[in-house]
Motif scaffolding. Structure first.
Motif, PDB file in Angstrom:
ATOM      1  N   THR A  89      -7.002  73.189  63.997  1.00 29.03           N
ATOM      2  CA  THR A  89      -7.665  72.669  65.189  1.00 29.03           C
ATOM      3  C   THR A  89      -6.755  71.627  65.814  1.00 29.03           C
ATOM      4  N   VAL A  90      -6.902  71.420  67.110  1.00 27.45           N
ATOM      5  CA  VAL A  90      -6.054  70.482  67.842  1.00 27.45           C
ATOM      6  C   VAL A  90      -6.914  69.349  68.381  1.00 27.45           C
ATOM      7  N   MET A  91      -6.474  68.118  68.132  1.00 27.19           N
ATOM      8  CA  MET A  91      -7.221  66.938  68.532  1.00 27.19           C
ATOM      9  C   MET A  91      -6.292  65.953  69.221  1.00 27.19           C
ATOM     10  N   ASP A  92      -6.888  65.027  69.969  1.00 28.06           N
ATOM     11  CA  ASP A  92      -6.130  63.921  70.534  1.00 28.06           C
ATOM     12  C   ASP A  92      -5.622  63.036  69.396  1.00 28.06           C
ATOM     13  N   SER A  93      -4.418  62.485  69.584  1.00 32.17           N
ATOM     14  CA  SER A  93      -3.829  61.651  68.529  1.00 32.17           C
ATOM     15  C   SER A  93      -4.752  60.503  68.153  1.00 32.17           C
ATOM     16  N   GLY A  94      -5.326  59.858  69.164  1.00 35.47           N
ATOM     17  CA  GLY A  94      -6.224  58.736  68.888  1.00 35.47           C
ATOM     18  C   GLY A  94      -7.449  59.156  68.119  1.00 35.47           C
ATOM     19  N   ALA A  95      -7.974  60.354  68.427  1.00 36.22           N
ATOM     20  CA  ALA A  95      -9.162  60.844  67.730  1.00 36.22           C
ATOM     21  C   ALA A  95      -8.849  61.112  66.265  1.00 36.22           C
ATOM     22  N   VAL A  96      -7.647  61.604  65.978  1.00 31.25           N
ATOM     23  CA  VAL A  96      -7.260  61.837  64.586  1.00 31.25           C
ATOM     24  C   VAL A  96      -7.190  60.513  63.836  1.00 31.25           C
ATOM     25  N   ASN A  97      -6.633  59.502  64.482  1.00 34.01           N
ATOM     26  CA  ASN A  97      -6.535  58.187  63.850  1.00 34.01           C
ATOM     27  C   ASN A  97      -7.898  57.598  63.519  1.00 34.01           C
ATOM     28  N   ASP A  98      -8.915  57.924  64.331  1.00 32.76           N
ATOM     29  CA  ASP A  98     -10.241  57.344  64.144  1.00 32.76           C
ATOM     30  C   ASP A  98     -11.070  58.059  63.086  1.00 32.76           C
ATOM     31  N   LEU A  99     -10.563  59.157  62.538  1.00 29.90           N
ATOM     32  CA  LEU A  99     -11.324  59.901  61.541  1.00 29.90           C
ATOM     33  C   LEU A  99     -11.390  59.130  60.224  1.00 29.90           C
ATOM     34  N   PRO A 100     -12.463  59.345  59.422  1.00 35.99           N
ATOM     35  CA  PRO A 100     -12.475  58.802  58.059  1.00 35.99           C
ATOM     36  C   PRO A 100     -11.253  59.312  57.287  1.00 35.99           C
ATOM     37  N   TYR A 101     -10.782  58.520  56.321  1.00 41.00           N
ATOM     38  CA  TYR A 101      -9.545  58.889  55.644  1.00 41.00           C
ATOM     39  C   TYR A 101      -9.635  58.625  54.140  1.00 41.00           C
TER      40      TYR A 101
END
Length: 377
Positions: free
Chosen positions: A116-128
């Motif tokens: 899947t493709v996401m905005d860079s900022g949205a990826v950073n905001d994901l739980p990790y």
């Protein structure tokens, strides 16, 4: 019991005079065709129609057709010549089996379910993932992993994802303000995990021709699933399965039960962005052909939706005009750019905000990086 199958061509009960300006029958069509296992609706249409991507428009003009996808191996397509060519589907006893798909979905599993493709900022905001059981460096199936910023309940399951690729625009002018001096926008993932091997190939030229524009999105690959055991911050999850070892920094996404469309309806877009291009190949280095996957520099925010079909055009070469110049000294000859050439069609099967995955449906030449997309006419 005899059942009438309603399929792709069942509703084409119109004469050529009705749709001559659109999807005409090919002159060399057979009298009948028996649908075979492995066929696709596009492939069947290409046997009969001069413009196979127009079949949904004919279907839409026939309200008696409830579902153009319920056509099965063994169905016989009849082409008669009563008051002009007519298409019909011969009724038969229905046996168990899968209907013929519009496109070969079995070949696209990775692109439909695992990426899947996401905005860079949205990826950073994901739980990790912040830590692993017994302070290990890598997590394996059956072990606990600890995740921060996850709002969940015990028993919930999540996908574990890792960045795999960064898609970039076509033109140098598309650079965003955070581009580096070379025009390359780095992905903004704030973790120390390395990127998963991606299927994509891009050609980053030094003249800014393509692959050096703005960041269109970060592709992430699903590498595992986990189930919540205990809530809190960090949340404890049990690693259920994985294709790679889990590391600190891997991101967590909700599991998408329906990551892709079950049916695709090829159709023309209402409009197209002026600089829509082929920006990457899947599992190819220099060029691709029919039934191979490409990435396109347009997405949902550009009005793209699944099923949209585009024509692909290749830029003409720039050559020296030795006739107008000096054939003995080519350095003095003026240059001329040859007209662009039609290559084939590509149909979108997965759409994200600024990037789409497309399947090359047909072609008279290999599709290359930077080829331009236009309306299918």
């Amino acid at each position: 019991m005899i059942r009438k199958s309603i399929g792709l061509l069942a509703g084409m009960l119109v004469t050529v005079a009705v749709y001559a300006a659109g999807a005409q029958l090919r002159a060399d069509h057979p009298d009948t065709y028996t649908v075979r296992k492995g066929d696709t609706l596009w492939g069947i249409s290409a046997r009969f129609l001069s413009k196979p991507w127009l079949w949904p428009e004919i279907w839409q003009a026939n309200p008696q057709v409830q579902n153009p996808h319920l056509i099965y191996p063994g169905d016989v397509l009849n082409l008669s010549f009563i008051n002009g060519p007519r298409l019909g589907l011969q009724p038969r006893v229905r046996t168990e089996g899968e209907p013929v798909p519009a496109i070969p979905l079995s070949q696209l599993r990775t692109f439909l379910k695992e990426l899947t493709v996401m905005d860079s900022g949205a990826v950073n905001d994901l739980p990790y993932v912040v830590g692993l059981e017994e302070a290990r460096l890598r997590g394996a199936v059956g072990q606990n992993i600890y995740v921060r910023n996850l709002n969940a309940s015990p028993g919930q399951r999540f996908a574990i994802v890792r960045p795999s690729h960064v898609f970039r625009g076509f033109n140098e002018d598309d650079r965003s303000d955070d581009s580096d001096k070379n025009g390359i926008v780095g992905h903004l993932i704030d973790s120390d995990v390395s990127m998963v091997h991606a299927p994509w190939s891009e050609n980053f030229r030094n003249d800014g021709h393509y692959g050096r524009g703005r960041d269109l999105g970060v592709e992430v690959a699903v590498i595992g699933t986990a189930e919540v055991l205990r809530t809190g911050d960090p949340t404890t999850l049990l690693l259920l399965d994985s294709t790679q070892e889990i590391r600190k920094g891997d991101r967590i996404l909700p599991i998408d039960d329906k990551p892709y469309d079950a049916y695709y309806y090829p159709h023309a877009p209402k409009a197209i962005a002026p600089n829509a291009r082929v920006i990457a190949f899947a599992d190819a280095l220099d060029a691709v052909g029919p039934n191979q996957v490409v990435a396109l520099s347009i997405g949902a925010k550009d009005g793209v939706e699944n099923g949209q079909t585009f024509s692909v055009w290749q830029p003409g070469e720039t050559i020296a005009d030795d006739v107008a110049g000096n054939s003995w000294n080519r350095g003095t000859s003026p240059h001329v750019t040859l007209p662009e050439e039609f290559i084939g069609h590509v149909m979108v099967f997965r759409t994200f905000d600024r990037v789409s995955y497309g399947l090359v449906m047909d072609g008279i030449r290999p599709v290359k990086m930077g080829d331009r997309l236009t309306m299918p006419e």
